[in-house]
Design an enzyme around this catalytic site. Structure first.
Site, mmCIF file in Angstrom:
data_model
loop_
_atom_site.group_PDB
_atom_site.id
_atom_site.type_symbol
_atom_site.label_atom_id
_atom_site.label_comp_id
_atom_site.label_asym_id
_atom_site.label_seq_id
_atom_site.Cartn_x
_atom_site.Cartn_y
_atom_site.Cartn_z
ATOM 1 N N GLU A 48 20.771 -48.366 8.258
ATOM 2 C CA GLU A 48 19.742 -48.193 9.290
ATOM 3 C C GLU A 48 18.600 -47.351 8.733
ATOM 4 O OE1 GLU A 48 18.837 -49.101 12.539
ATOM 5 O OE2 GLU A 48 17.185 -47.711 12.155
ATOM 6 N N VAL A 78 21.152 -53.224 18.469
ATOM 7 C CA VAL A 78 22.146 -53.837 19.358
ATOM 8 C C VAL A 78 22.922 -54.953 18.662
ATOM 9 C CG1 VAL A 78 22.466 -54.674 21.691
ATOM 10 C CG2 VAL A 78 20.403 -53.449 21.129
ATOM 11 N N ASP A 80 10.771 -62.758 26.458
ATOM 12 C CA ASP A 80 10.654 -62.092 25.152
ATOM 13 C C ASP A 80 9.266 -62.233 24.536
ATOM 14 O OD1 ASP A 80 13.321 -61.447 25.341
ATOM 15 O OD2 ASP A 80 13.938 -62.471 23.497
ATOM 16 N N VAL A 91 16.833 -51.078 2.864
ATOM 17 C CA VAL A 91 17.255 -52.104 1.899
ATOM 18 C C VAL A 91 15.994 -52.582 1.196
ATOM 19 C CG1 VAL A 91 18.241 -54.424 1.683
ATOM 20 C CG2 VAL A 91 19.227 -52.785 3.296
ATOM 21 N N HIS A 142 38.494 -44.806 44.468
ATOM 22 C CA HIS A 142 39.347 -44.111 43.511
ATOM 23 C C HIS A 142 40.577 -44.954 43.223
ATOM 24 C CE1 HIS A 142 41.434 -40.845 41.510
ATOM 25 N NE2 HIS A 142 42.504 -41.140 42.246
ATOM 26 N N THR A 199 20.013 -78.367 23.744
ATOM 27 C CA THR A 199 20.634 -77.942 25.005
ATOM 28 C C THR A 199 19.745 -76.893 25.676
ATOM 29 O OG1 THR A 199 21.903 -76.395 23.652
ATOM 30 C CG2 THR A 199 23.058 -78.365 24.383
HETATM 31 P P1 FAD Z 1 14.668 -67.551 24.844
HETATM 32 O O1 FAD Z 1 16.012 -67.364 25.399
HETATM 33 O O2 FAD Z 1 14.444 -67.237 23.417
HETATM 34 O O3 FAD Z 1 14.278 -69.059 25.142
HETATM 35 C C1 FAD Z 1 13.114 -69.628 24.719
HETATM 36 C C2 FAD Z 1 13.326 -71.106 24.543
HETATM 37 O O4 FAD Z 1 12.065 -71.701 24.313
HETATM 38 C C3 FAD Z 1 14.186 -71.475 23.354
HETATM 39 O O5 FAD Z 1 15.273 -72.269 23.760
HETATM 40 C C4 FAD Z 1 13.255 -72.252 22.428
HETATM 41 O O6 FAD Z 1 13.898 -73.341 21.797
HETATM 42 C C5 FAD Z 1 12.210 -72.756 23.398
HETATM 43 N N1 FAD Z 1 10.907 -72.985 22.780
HETATM 44 C C6 FAD Z 1 10.189 -72.133 22.005
HETATM 45 N N2 FAD Z 1 8.991 -72.683 21.687
HETATM 46 C C7 FAD Z 1 8.965 -73.895 22.277
HETATM 47 C C8 FAD Z 1 7.999 -74.930 22.328
HETATM 48 N N3 FAD Z 1 6.828 -74.804 21.732
HETATM 49 N N4 FAD Z 1 8.313 -76.053 23.023
HETATM 50 C C9 FAD Z 1 9.505 -76.203 23.655
HETATM 51 N N5 FAD Z 1 10.446 -75.240 23.640
HETATM 52 C C10 FAD Z 1 10.183 -74.102 22.976
HETATM 53 N N6 FAD Z 1 20.061 -60.067 26.091
HETATM 54 C C11 FAD Z 1 20.759 -59.528 27.109
HETATM 55 O O7 FAD Z 1 20.172 -59.208 28.141
HETATM 56 N N7 FAD Z 1 22.106 -59.347 27.018
HETATM 57 C C12 FAD Z 1 22.795 -59.664 25.908
HETATM 58 O O8 FAD Z 1 24.016 -59.487 25.857
HETATM 59 C C13 FAD Z 1 22.087 -60.219 24.817
HETATM 60 N N8 FAD Z 1 22.732 -60.567 23.682
HETATM 61 C C14 FAD Z 1 22.037 -61.141 22.656
HETATM 62 C C15 FAD Z 1 22.730 -61.459 21.498
HETATM 63 C C16 FAD Z 1 22.060 -62.031 20.433
HETATM 64 C C17 FAD Z 1 22.821 -62.395 19.180
HETATM 65 C C18 FAD Z 1 20.672 -62.317 20.550
HETATM 66 C C19 FAD Z 1 19.942 -62.976 19.421
HETATM 67 C C20 FAD Z 1 19.981 -61.981 21.697
HETATM 68 C C21 FAD Z 1 20.651 -61.378 22.763
HETATM 69 N N9 FAD Z 1 19.994 -60.995 23.931
HETATM 70 C C22 FAD Z 1 20.692 -60.423 24.946
HETATM 71 C C23 FAD Z 1 18.548 -61.207 24.103
HETATM 72 C C24 FAD Z 1 18.305 -62.457 24.965
HETATM 73 O O9 FAD Z 1 18.914 -63.562 24.351
HETATM 74 C C25 FAD Z 1 16.808 -62.692 25.124
HETATM 75 O O10 FAD Z 1 16.186 -61.525 25.609
HETATM 76 C C26 FAD Z 1 16.544 -63.832 26.087
HETATM 77 O O11 FAD Z 1 17.161 -65.016 25.657
HETATM 78 C C27 FAD Z 1 15.047 -64.061 26.253
HETATM 79 O O12 FAD Z 1 14.825 -65.111 27.129
HETATM 80 P P2 FAD Z 1 13.509 -66.011 27.047
HETATM 81 O O13 FAD Z 1 13.663 -67.011 28.142
HETATM 82 O O14 FAD Z 1 12.320 -65.161 27.014
HETATM 83 O O15 FAD Z 1 13.561 -66.725 25.636
HETATM 84 P P1 NAD Z 2 16.921 -53.829 17.476
HETATM 85 O O1 NAD Z 2 15.506 -53.545 17.637
HETATM 86 O O2 NAD Z 2 17.869 -53.496 18.572
HETATM 87 O O3 NAD Z 2 17.484 -53.075 16.187
HETATM 88 C C1 NAD Z 2 16.932 -53.261 14.921
HETATM 89 C C2 NAD Z 2 17.291 -52.061 14.077
HETATM 90 O O4 NAD Z 2 16.921 -52.336 12.745
HETATM 91 C C3 NAD Z 2 16.564 -50.802 14.501
HETATM 92 O O5 NAD Z 2 17.499 -49.764 14.629
HETATM 93 C C4 NAD Z 2 15.578 -50.562 13.372
HETATM 94 O O6 NAD Z 2 15.303 -49.201 13.157
HETATM 95 C C5 NAD Z 2 16.328 -51.164 12.201
HETATM 96 N N1 NAD Z 2 15.503 -51.609 11.093
HETATM 97 C C6 NAD Z 2 14.290 -52.221 11.137
HETATM 98 N N2 NAD Z 2 13.877 -52.515 9.887
HETATM 99 C C7 NAD Z 2 14.856 -52.103 9.047
HETATM 100 C C8 NAD Z 2 15.030 -52.148 7.647
HETATM 101 N N3 NAD Z 2 14.122 -52.693 6.862
HETATM 102 N N4 NAD Z 2 16.159 -51.630 7.112
HETATM 103 C C9 NAD Z 2 17.118 -51.073 7.920
HETATM 104 N N5 NAD Z 2 16.997 -51.015 9.254
HETATM 105 C C10 NAD Z 2 15.891 -51.525 9.811
HETATM 106 O O7 NAD Z 2 17.008 -55.372 17.085
HETATM 107 P P2 NAD Z 2 18.236 -56.374 16.996
HETATM 108 O O8 NAD Z 2 19.524 -55.631 16.963
HETATM 109 O O9 NAD Z 2 17.901 -57.308 15.910
HETATM 110 O O10 NAD Z 2 18.133 -57.124 18.375
HETATM 111 C C11 NAD Z 2 16.947 -57.833 18.737
HETATM 112 C C12 NAD Z 2 16.745 -57.851 20.216
HETATM 113 O O11 NAD Z 2 17.743 -58.611 20.862
HETATM 114 C C13 NAD Z 2 16.796 -56.461 20.782
HETATM 115 O O12 NAD Z 2 15.496 -56.145 21.241
HETATM 116 C C14 NAD Z 2 17.751 -56.506 21.903
HETATM 117 O O13 NAD Z 2 17.157 -56.061 23.092
HETATM 118 C C15 NAD Z 2 18.153 -57.960 22.039
HETATM 119 N N6 NAD Z 2 19.613 -57.977 22.143
HETATM 120 C C16 NAD Z 2 20.179 -57.445 23.259
HETATM 121 C C17 NAD Z 2 21.549 -57.392 23.363
HETATM 122 C C18 NAD Z 2 22.155 -56.785 24.570
HETATM 123 O O14 NAD Z 2 21.466 -56.627 25.564
HETATM 124 N N7 NAD Z 2 23.438 -56.435 24.560
HETATM 125 C C19 NAD Z 2 22.345 -57.864 22.345
HETATM 126 C C20 NAD Z 2 21.736 -58.386 21.230
HETATM 127 C C21 NAD Z 2 20.367 -58.441 21.140
#
Ligand code: FAD
Ligand code: NAD
Length: 465
Positions: free
Chosen positions: A203, A183, A313, A237, A444, A39
């Site tokens: 952490e 996060v 990313d 860990v 407000h 998807t």
């Molecule tokens: P991605 O969304 O990772 O998309 C890349 C796509 O490329 C993937 O679908 C992958 O399958 C495809 N791909 C990779 N290599 C290839 C290839 N060689 N050929 C074809 N396809 C390929 N960010 C926020 O701003 N707000 C949030 O609330 C938030 N919550 C998150 C919660 C979680 C659990 C996680 C894991 C991340 C969250 N993030 C959040 C981070 C956010 O998802 C990413 O920053 C964002 O998706 C990055 O977008 P992107 O387009 O760079 O890459």
């Molecule tokens: P993060 O970088 O936010 O947090 C990782 C944490 O793990 C850090 O606090 C780090 O110090 C700790 N850490 C690293 N190695 C460790 C170890 N060996 N033992 C214990 N702690 C350790 O990464 P994440 O929470 O995995 O999220 C990944 C990315 O996804 C983030 O960069 C975030 O921007 C994005 N994300 C964004 C949202 C949002 O915007 N609401 C939500 C989810 C994810």
């Protein structure tokens, strides 16, 4: 015959890639987008932002009902958890939104090339055994979970999981250990704590949420502890072993010292994410990575290889969906010869816990390093709407340049901080001073009045405190 099959071929259909593809097509460029997932929508729509928010939203209601918050409003309920339905609504949100991107591709005439893409040369990409040529190729391959050496993730088994597995746990674990207090750890840790799990966050650093303002990190720690999370800060860990459905973790102080063990029914590994570049064939086009494994670009998102661009990313900067989206628009416009700009100094970040934690611009620590500053703070406790809604936790902090009064950063902890921070981002984008915000009329009673009051506090003149 055209020289190339496409003007633009985007690799990856996450928020960076799909937005780039749609904008390129809107501008009139012949566009394709390769995606290997079943998807569209990337990490964000499939296993990231959207499903996590679906679980956060649902679990927030559950806790409000179970924890007495509703009783305070005069609504007496005894909730019963139907986890299957909760997961069902999460899957439904994902299905609808990923299907929506498919519709937008069709509407904008973006060809979806289904399969994993890799470079043959800078203008030729293979997808599912077929070669396509393009004048411009945009790498938007996103990121994947950073593994913890020696710890095996098995989402199907559901004991040691990454964020994808933690979204889908089939039952509420009695004890959940989260490795990494960033996060993901705090959002998904909150989901399962609200549904009944005992949550311990391990952490490595001495505070949660690296990168955020120091005072915000400290206050966040206090709030999560008060909510019942156990926080083991400055702890690493060193190993995880699994026997049947139980995990045993070995922990050590980050600085070294005596080890201890913890048992858990589930372990979430959330120690960060790393860029996806494996198998792309970057060696074939002579594109090297920086020491963090990222692709470097200029401000226009062009890499050093002519015709190859990168966004999201996979390049430096915060790993956030909205940052990727804005870069997607900018790169398409730059490819078309227009001017696509992203102001990387004004990218808001939000943690969607309760309360939400949000910030934009510089932390107080970083701002101080640059020169003299003035800081205004206002507690949510003194905001009439937050008080009425029984949401007393948090504060707003406005950081301004001491001389010019220009706003350098805004930080909020509040139930709706994620919505409030948009105002701060807009103000900063337009170069606002704290006085500009202080003299802007705010409706407000709203939580946003706390931003106005914090701005007034920069000159020492808030009204409601
Ligand atoms: P991605 O969304 O990772 O998309 C890349 C796509 O490329 C993937 O679908 C992958 O399958 C495809 N791909 C990779 N290599 C290839 C290839 N060689 N050929 C074809 N396809 C390929 N960010 C926020 O701003 N707000 C949030 O609330 C938030 N919550 C998150 C919660 C979680 C659990 C996680 C894991 C991340 C969250 N993030 C959040 C981070 C956010 O998802 C990413 O920053 C964002 O998706 C990055 O977008 P992107 O387009 O760079 O890459
Ligand atoms: P993060 O970088 O936010 O947090 C990782 C944490 O793990 C850090 O606090 C780090 O110090 C700790 N850490 C690293 N190695 C460790 C170890 N060996 N033992 C214990 N702690 C350790 O990464 P994440 O929470 O995995 O999220 C990944 C990315 O996804 C983030 O960069 C975030 O921007 C994005 N994300 C964004 C949202 C949002 O915007 N609401 C939500 C989810 C994810």
């Amino acid at each position: 015959m055209a020289e190339y099959d496409y003007d633009v071929l985007v690799i990856g259909a996450g928020p960076g890639g799909y937005v780039a593809a749609i904008r390129a097509a809107q501008i009139g460029l012949k566009t394709a987008c390769a995606e290997s997932r079943e998807t569209l929508g990337g990490t964000c729509l499939n296993v990231g932002c959207i499903p996590s928010k679906a679980m956060l939203h649902a679990s927030e209601y559950f806790e409000a009902a179970a924890g007495g918050a509703m009783a305070k409003l005069g609504i007496k309920v005894t909730p019963e958890l139907d986890l299957d339905t909760m997961h069902g609504q999460r899957k439904d949100a994902v299905k609808q939104l990923t299907g929506g991107i498919e519709f937008l591709f069709r509407k904008n005439k973006v060809d979806w090339l289904k399969g994993r893409a890799s470079f043959e040369d800078a203008h030729t990409v293979t997808v599912a055994g077929k070669s396509y040529t393009a004048k411009n190729v945009v790498i938007a391959t996103g990121s994947s979970v950073t593994p913890l050496p020696g710890v095996e993730i098995d989402n199907a088994k559901g004991v040691v999981v990454d964020s994808t597995g933690a979204l889908e746990l089939a039952s509420v674990p009695k004890k959940l250990v989260v490795i990494g207090g960033g996060v993901i750890g705090l959002e998904l840790g909150s989901v399962w704590r609200r549904l009944g799990a005992e949550v311990t966050v391990v952490e490595f650093l001495d505070q949660l949420l690296p990168g955020m303002d120091g005072e915000v990190r400290k206050e966040a720690g206090r709030i999560f502890k008060k909510q019942g999370m156990e926080l083991k800060l400055s702890t690493k860990v060193t190993g995880v072993s699994v026997k049947g459905k139980k995990a045993t973790l070995t922990l050590e102080p980050a600085a070294g010292g005596e080890s201890e063990t913890l048992t858990a029914d589930a372990v979430l590994v959330s120690i960060g994410r790393r860029p996806n570049t494996e198998g792309l064939g970057l060696d074939k086009i002579g594109l090297t990575l920086n020491p963090r494994g990222q692709i470097e670009t200029g401000h226009d998102f062009a890499t050093k290889v002519d015709g190859v661009w990168a966004i999201g990313d996979v390049i430096p900067g915060p790993m956030l969906a909205h940052k990727a989206e804005d870069e997607g628009i900018a790169v398409a416009e730059n490819i078309a010869g227009l001017t696509g700009i992203v102001n990387h100094d004004v990218i808001p970040g939000v943690v969607y816990t309760m309360p939400e934690i949000a910030g934009v611009g510089l932390t107080e620590e970083a701002a101080k390093e640059r020169g003299a500053i003035k800081v205004g703070k206002f507690p949510m406790l003194a905001n009439s709407r937050a008080k009425t809604n029984h949401e007393p936790e948090g504060f707003v902090k406005v950081i301004a340049d001491a001389e010019s009064d220009r706003v350098l950063g805004v930080w909020c902890i509040a139930s709706v901080a994620g919505t409030m921070i948009a105002e701060a981002a807009l103000a900063m984008e337009f170069g606002a001073t704290s006085e500009d915000i202080a003299y802007t009329c705010h409706a407000h009673p709203t939580h946003s009045e706390a931003i106005k009051e914090a701005a007034m506090a920069v000159t020492g003149k808030p009204i409601h405190i």
